[in-house]
Scaffold this motif. Structure first.
Motif, mmCIF file in Angstrom:
data_model
loop_
_atom_site.group_PDB
_atom_site.id
_atom_site.type_symbol
_atom_site.label_atom_id
_atom_site.label_comp_id
_atom_site.label_asym_id
_atom_site.label_seq_id
_atom_site.Cartn_x
_atom_site.Cartn_y
_atom_site.Cartn_z
ATOM 1 N N SER A 181 18.607 29.549 -12.903
ATOM 2 C CA SER A 181 18.699 30.854 -13.541
ATOM 3 C C SER A 181 18.322 30.709 -15.004
ATOM 4 N N ARG A 182 17.662 31.712 -15.538
ATOM 5 C CA ARG A 182 17.290 31.690 -16.949
ATOM 6 C C ARG A 182 18.473 31.986 -17.861
ATOM 7 N N GLU A 183 19.526 32.592 -17.307
ATOM 8 C CA GLU A 183 20.623 33.080 -18.134
ATOM 9 C C GLU A 183 21.837 32.164 -18.048
ATOM 10 N N GLN A 184 22.387 31.811 -19.205
ATOM 11 C CA GLN A 184 23.540 30.925 -19.256
ATOM 12 C C GLN A 184 24.730 31.520 -18.507
ATOM 13 N N ARG A 187 24.304 31.018 -14.888
ATOM 14 C CA ARG A 187 24.487 29.608 -14.523
ATOM 15 C C ARG A 187 25.972 29.264 -14.453
ATOM 16 N N GLU A 188 26.765 29.861 -15.315
ATOM 17 C CA GLU A 188 28.221 29.633 -15.256
ATOM 18 C C GLU A 188 28.802 30.207 -13.973
ATOM 19 N N GLU A 199 18.466 25.067 -15.434
ATOM 20 C CA GLU A 199 17.470 25.975 -15.972
ATOM 21 C C GLU A 199 16.213 25.928 -15.103
#
Length: 316
Positions: A181-184, A187-188, A199
């Protein structure tokens, strides 16, 4: 009856064509029954319909939605399998909201054989998540991807309905799951599901036996490089571009399988329901809206910020 429907088509601003209001219920054809809908869920298919993809102007107004759970005329709680046999369609089938009125309405006409018993222990909201996105992910992993033969899985672009379902199902089936996923923040959330979040384009600690691919051109080279010898790359969409470059040398040298996948079977939907009933896995719901908040639900889906499914509670 109350319904959310496409009243106009706007390729660049799809929500302009969304209307929530009263429409007459269509009579049920022979062999079909009327289901009182208790919950439905949204898919990106609904946004594509509002753009006019697969839905020409001569079919308007068209009630939107592919997914539903509700009660049949005999009082049985059911989940509606969304695929309708359709000889007029080049695929041989269509989904609700393409040629037949969809599920975001008080009532839905559906073939009797499309009604799958809903276990009492599965909520209407959870059941309504399954027929499109979760069934697609299950078919990709279990049937097309033959996940039983693999130890690890890569899911590209987790966050949306199919990819998030694939992460949760892969973990539930006991596999090591990697997801990009591009978004932190996403990803969490991926890590909370028990997967390893990375990433896009990141090097994995191992090559995987199955790749779940719905992004398309931007990620396909990474999917190829992450595939182990004999791996299956299963493709159900190309949301970010459909013209991927493929190094054929890697395909034959690594003996890779590139497999198309679309939807699943009624038996697979029943198997998914059993997994939910047994507590093996739980659908990932981003947000639940009441029927009076359907516009907000579509705005949430269109924002791109969703993680999991957007559900409509028809009784709220």
């Amino acid at each position: 009856m109350r319904a959310a429907y496409a009243s106009a088509l706007h390729p660049d601003q799809p929500l302009r064509g969304l209307t929530v209001g009263d429409l007459p219920a269509s009579p049920a054809p022979d062999g079909w029954v009327t289901v009182e809908v208790r919950a439905s869920s949204l898919n990106h298919h609904d946004l594509w319909s509002l753009r006019g993809v697969g839905l020409p102007p001569d079919r308007l107004p068209m009630i939107l939605g592919c997914d539903a759970a509700g009660v049949d005329p005999d009082g049985n709680e059911v989940v509606v399998y969304p695929v309708v046999e359709d000889r007029a369609d080049p695929r041989g089938f269509s989904l609700f909201s393409e040629r037949h009125p969809g599920t975001i309405a008080e009532r839905l006409a559906a073939p009797r054989e499309n009604l799958i018993p809903k276990p009492a222990g599965v909520s209407f909201a959870d059941a309504a998540c399954l027929p499109t996105a979760w069934l697609t992910a299950y078919h990709m992993l279990v049937t097309r991807g033959r996940i039983a033969e693999a130890e690890s899985v890569l899911v590209q672009g987790a966050g949306g309905g199919v990819a998030t379902a694939a992460v949760a199902l892969g973990v539930a089936l006991g596999k090591r799951v990697y997801a990009t996923s591009r978004e932190q923040g996403k990803r969490e959330r991926i890590a909370e599901l028990g997967a390893t979040a990375v990433e896009p384009g990141a090097r994995l600690p191992e090559r995987v036996g199955v790749v779940i691919e719905s992004v398309g051109a931007p990620t396909f080279d990474h999917s190829m490089k992450c595939a182990a010898p004999g791996a299956r790359i299963v493709v159900c969409g190309a949301t970010a571009g459909h013209r991927a470059e493929i190094d054929l040398r890697r395909v034959f040298a690594m003996q890779l399988e590139i497999l198309g996948s679309s939807m699943g079977t009624p038996d697979e939907l029943a198997a998914l329901l059993r997994m939910i009933e047994e507590g093996t896995v739980r659908p990932v719901i981003d947000t639940t809206f009441g029927f009076g908040e359907v516009e907000r639900a579509f705005e949430r889906l269109a924002s791109g910020d969703v993680f999991g499914k957007v559900v409509i509670d028809h009784l709220a």
